[in-house]
Design a protein around this motif. Structure first.
Motif, PDB file in Angstrom:
ATOM      1  N   THR A 180      -5.281  -1.668  -3.098  1.00 40.95           N
ATOM      2  CA  THR A 180      -5.257  -3.109  -2.611  1.00 40.95           C
ATOM      3  C   THR A 180      -6.456  -3.313  -1.481  1.00 40.95           C
ATOM      4  O   THR A 180      -6.890  -2.195  -0.999  1.00 40.95           O
ATOM      5  CB  THR A 180      -3.880  -3.666  -2.299  1.00 40.95           C
ATOM      6  OG1 THR A 180      -3.747  -2.688  -1.005  1.00 40.95           O
ATOM      7  CG2 THR A 180      -2.905  -3.615  -3.349  1.00 40.95           C
TER       8      THR A 180
ATOM      9  N   VAL B 284       0.835  -1.162  -0.131  1.00 46.47           N
ATOM     10  CA  VAL B 284       0.134  -0.129   0.160  1.00 46.47           C
ATOM     11  C   VAL B 284       0.900   1.162  -0.007  1.00 46.47           C
ATOM     12  O   VAL B 284       1.928   1.068   0.596  1.00 46.47           O
ATOM     13  CB  VAL B 284      -0.918  -0.054   1.279  1.00 46.47           C
ATOM     14  CG1 VAL B 284      -0.117   0.176   2.357  1.00 46.47           C
ATOM     15  CG2 VAL B 284      -1.965   1.015   1.178  1.00 46.47           C
TER      16      VAL B 284
ATOM     17  N   ARG C  60      -5.595  -3.977   1.510  1.00 47.62           N
ATOM     18  CA  ARG C  60      -4.930  -3.401   2.581  1.00 47.62           C
ATOM     19  C   ARG C  60      -5.136  -1.814   2.819  1.00 47.62           C
ATOM     20  O   ARG C  60      -5.263  -0.871   3.743  1.00 47.62           O
ATOM     21  CB  ARG C  60      -3.405  -3.486   2.757  1.00 47.62           C
ATOM     22  CG  ARG C  60      -3.232  -4.991   3.185  1.00 47.62           C
ATOM     23  CD  ARG C  60      -1.867  -5.530   3.482  1.00 47.62           C
ATOM     24  NE  ARG C  60      -1.558  -6.831   4.046  1.00 47.62           N
ATOM     25  CZ  ARG C  60      -0.439  -7.291   4.250  1.00 47.62           C
ATOM     26  NH1 ARG C  60       0.828  -6.450   4.385  1.00 47.62           N
ATOM     27  NH2 ARG C  60      -0.373  -8.622   4.735  1.00 47.62           N
ATOM     28  N   SER C  61      -4.853  -1.157   1.516  1.00 47.03           N
ATOM     29  CA  SER C  61      -5.063   0.152   1.461  1.00 47.03           C
ATOM     30  C   SER C  61      -6.705   0.518   1.647  1.00 47.03           C
ATOM     31  O   SER C  61      -6.837   1.756   2.261  1.00 47.03           O
ATOM     32  CB  SER C  61      -4.756   0.685  -0.076  1.00 47.03           C
ATOM     33  OG  SER C  61      -5.444   0.180  -1.156  1.00 47.03           O
TER      34      SER C  61
END
Length: 444
Positions: free
Chosen positions: A266, A217, A268-269
């Motif tokens: 993503t 990220v 996670r981002s």
């Protein structure tokens, strides 16, 4: 050299020092410019060393060592806070704050911890005697720390500073990354020394350091996600104001100088952005208050200030007392203006025609009085800046239990004015214990 000169300017009594202090305040958060001086001195030394970093033999530090040091210096301040409370002879509670009643009151709490600074104060006073300088060194707090604590704590902090602010950054592949990592490491150590894990230097440094380790990220998104999550935790747990908007901007700017390895959004981002938004929105969401109640943080009462421009004090008291849910009323008359401090049951909507009503914070104080009458005590507290009214005084042996309402952002802001008024009215106390709807404080 310019950074070093800027630090010297901050030490001097110059107008420009406040400009520098205001610029760094959202990232450092200090009432004095001591932390500004330390950061600028670090930057000055860093830029003097950077051109020669290839010639410096730097040991390789394993990743687990870095994480262990980060975890250690984040855990040490709250652990020492618990130890200080134990040494002071009180039961630790959520948000417990120790305040020393000296000429320059020193405070320490879980949400802004000065326990490590007290270790520094103990070492300084042992070597040089009590320092006669403008900056607070934590000397008064050192008396509630065991004598064996300062050396190992300061040794750990010194090792963390060398590793996190020098060795790891100087081994970075890019110069700008080395600068950012060094700033983050120094901020994390600065936060450990003054503020603890939830203070601005710690959260900014931690957000940047973790962002540099997350490979999937973009660093600014990762750092804002970490900062937002910590912000939400801090606001729900301690009911404190949100971090300064510029704190977020400082973090995003510094972490943007780190190289990004991913161009796409993503999972996670997405999580990081969600945490960031949560941190900024959670105090305003309907779930915040029930969450505080579930955790046992919410008070059972609300406190209000009522300002009446024209009115008879007895009639104002009678009118307020007739409102369902009102439990106590304290009236004060100043220059013909009637001010009432009102305590109600939780959730009661206080509506008074032709009067200005606003919510304030309630406090319970337990004072061990060595000298002074109940009347003098009441008058001293009523004269304290920010106190709207004293709702009751009850004597229990040598301890007076006082309930009052005050208009201050944080309970420690009451300390200097309260000490001054107690002394002016001839009241001598050996300790003060106070707690609010979210934080218990211990003053002694």
């Amino acid at each position: 050299m310019c950074f070093t000169l800027a630090a010297v300017v901050l030490i001097s009594d110059s107008e420009i020092k406040w400009r520098i202090h205001d610029a760094l305040y959202p990232m450092i958060l200090g009432s004095t410019e001591a932390k500004d001086v330390m950061l600028l001195l670090h930057l000055g030394l860093l830029f003097l060393v950077l051109p020669y970093r290839s010639r410096i033999p730097l040991p390789k530090i394993d990743t687990w060592v870095t994480y262990a040091l980060m975890a250690a210096i984040l855990a040490v301040p709250p652990a020492l806070q618990l130890l200080m409370i134990y040494e002071a002879g009180f039961n630790p509670g959520l948000g417990t704050c120790i305040v020393t009643l000296t000429e320059r009151p020193e405070t320490s709490s879980f949400y802004h911890c000065h326990a490590v600074k007290a270790c520094l104060g103990a070492l300084i006073s042992a070597i040089f005697g009590e320092p006669k300088i403008e900056f607070h060194c934590g000397v008064p707090l050192s008396f509630v720390l065991p004598p064996w604590v300062p050396l190992p704590v300061l040794a750990l902090l010194a090792i963390a500073y060398v590793v996190l602010a020098w060795i790891v950054p100087l081994r970075a592949d890019r110069t700008e990354k080395a600068i950012v990592l060094s700033i983050a490491g120094s901020l994390l150590c600065l936060g450990c020394l003054d503020g603890g894990p939830l203070a601005n230097p710690s959260v900014v440094g931690l957000s940047i350091l973790l962002a540099s380790r997350i490979r999937t990220v973009a660093p600014p998104i990762a750092s804002l996600g970490v900062l937002g999550g910590l912000d939400a935790f801090r606001q729900v747990l301690f009911y404190l104001p949100a971090y300064h908007t510029l704190t977020y901007l400082w973090t995003a700017f510094l972490s943007s100088l780190l190289p990004s390895t991913v161009d796409r959004i993503t999972r996670r981002s997405t999580l990081a952005v969600s945490l960031c938004l949560l941190g900024m929105l959670v105090p305003h969401l309907p779930v915040a208050e029930p969450l505080r109640s579930t955790l046992g943080l919410a008070s059972e009462h609300d406190y209000y200030r009522v300002d009446v421009s024209n009115g008879d004090p007895a009639e104002v008291r009678a009118e307020l007392s007739r409102i369902p849910g009102v439990e106590a009323v304290s009236i004060r008359v100043t220059d013909g203006r009637v001010t009432a401090c009102v305590k109600t049951k939780r959730g009661v909507k206080l509506q008074v025609p032709k009067a200005r009503v606003r919510k304030i914070r309630g406090y319970i104080l337990e004072l061990r009085v060595l000298y002074g009458s109940p009347r003098d005590l009441t008058e001293a507290l009523k004269s304290t800046d920010g106190v709207v009214g004293v709702l009751g005084v009850k004597k229990m042996g040598s301890v007076y239990r006082v309930e009052l309402g005050a208009e201050v952002d944080r309970e420690v802001n009451l300390v200097p004015s309260m000490v001054k008024q107690l002394r002016r009215h001839g009241v001598v106390v050996s300790r003060i214990v106070t707690f609010t709807d979210v934080a218990r404080c211990i003053w002694g």
